[in-house]
Design a protein around this motif. Sequence first.
Motif, PDB file in Angstrom:
ATOM      1  N   GLY A  34       0.816  -1.206   0.000  1.00  0.00           N
ATOM      2  CA  GLY A  34       0.000   0.000   0.000  1.00  0.00           C
ATOM      3  C   GLY A  34       0.844   1.246   0.000  1.00  0.00           C
ATOM      4  O   GLY A  34       1.830   1.331   0.741  1.00  0.00           O
ATOM      5  N   PRO A  37      -1.435   7.053  -3.617  1.00  0.00           N
ATOM      6  CA  PRO A  37      -1.690   6.980  -5.055  1.00  0.00           C
ATOM      7  C   PRO A  37      -0.789   7.927  -5.848  1.00  0.00           C
ATOM      8  O   PRO A  37      -0.603   9.083  -5.473  1.00  0.00           O
ATOM      9  N   GLU A 103      -2.967   2.766  -2.842  1.00  0.00           N
ATOM     10  CA  GLU A 103      -2.876   1.882  -4.003  1.00  0.00           C
ATOM     11  C   GLU A 103      -2.034   0.692  -3.596  1.00  0.00           C
ATOM     12  O   GLU A 103      -1.165   0.804  -2.743  1.00  0.00           O
ATOM     13  N   GLU A 104      -2.284  -0.431  -4.230  1.00  0.00           N
ATOM     14  CA  GLU A 104      -1.471  -1.617  -3.994  1.00  0.00           C
ATOM     15  C   GLU A 104      -0.753  -1.980  -5.275  1.00  0.00           C
ATOM     16  O   GLU A 104      -1.142  -1.572  -6.357  1.00  0.00           O
ATOM     17  N   ASP A 107       5.056   0.085  -8.847  1.00  0.00           N
ATOM     18  CA  ASP A 107       5.187   0.968 -10.001  1.00  0.00           C
ATOM     19  C   ASP A 107       6.415   0.520 -10.764  1.00  0.00           C
ATOM     20  O   ASP A 107       6.929  -0.570 -10.570  1.00  0.00           O
TER      21      ASP A 107
END
Length: 116
Positions: A34, A37, A103-104, A107
């Motif tokens: 997590g 975002p 967000e999980e 990137d």
Amino acid sequence: MVDEISPEAVAELLDGEDPPLVVDVSTEAEFALGHVPGSINVPLANLVSHLDRVAGAEHVVAVCPRGEASVQAVRLLSAYEGTEDARIESMAGGLAAWDGPLEEGLDTGANGDERS
């Protein structure tokens, strides 16, 4: 003393017209669980070798799980060429203090390889 910014102020900036670059210095495993975002993951251990990912940013907010590693990240970032004109802050309290959405997943990794 390292500049800190509250999680609430970060959330407001992220909703604005010129959001900061949020650099999460957690490990890849922590980041995948997590993160804020839109943030990028550059683990603290890799930060110096990946300064190109933050160079040129006008405002950088460093984030970590509890707000400790991000303080170290701010000190490192503030000492390098390419970041001297940037506003660089640590998010106070880290993700533990973040009330916003998470967000999980990963990137683009700190080495530039695509992650899923």
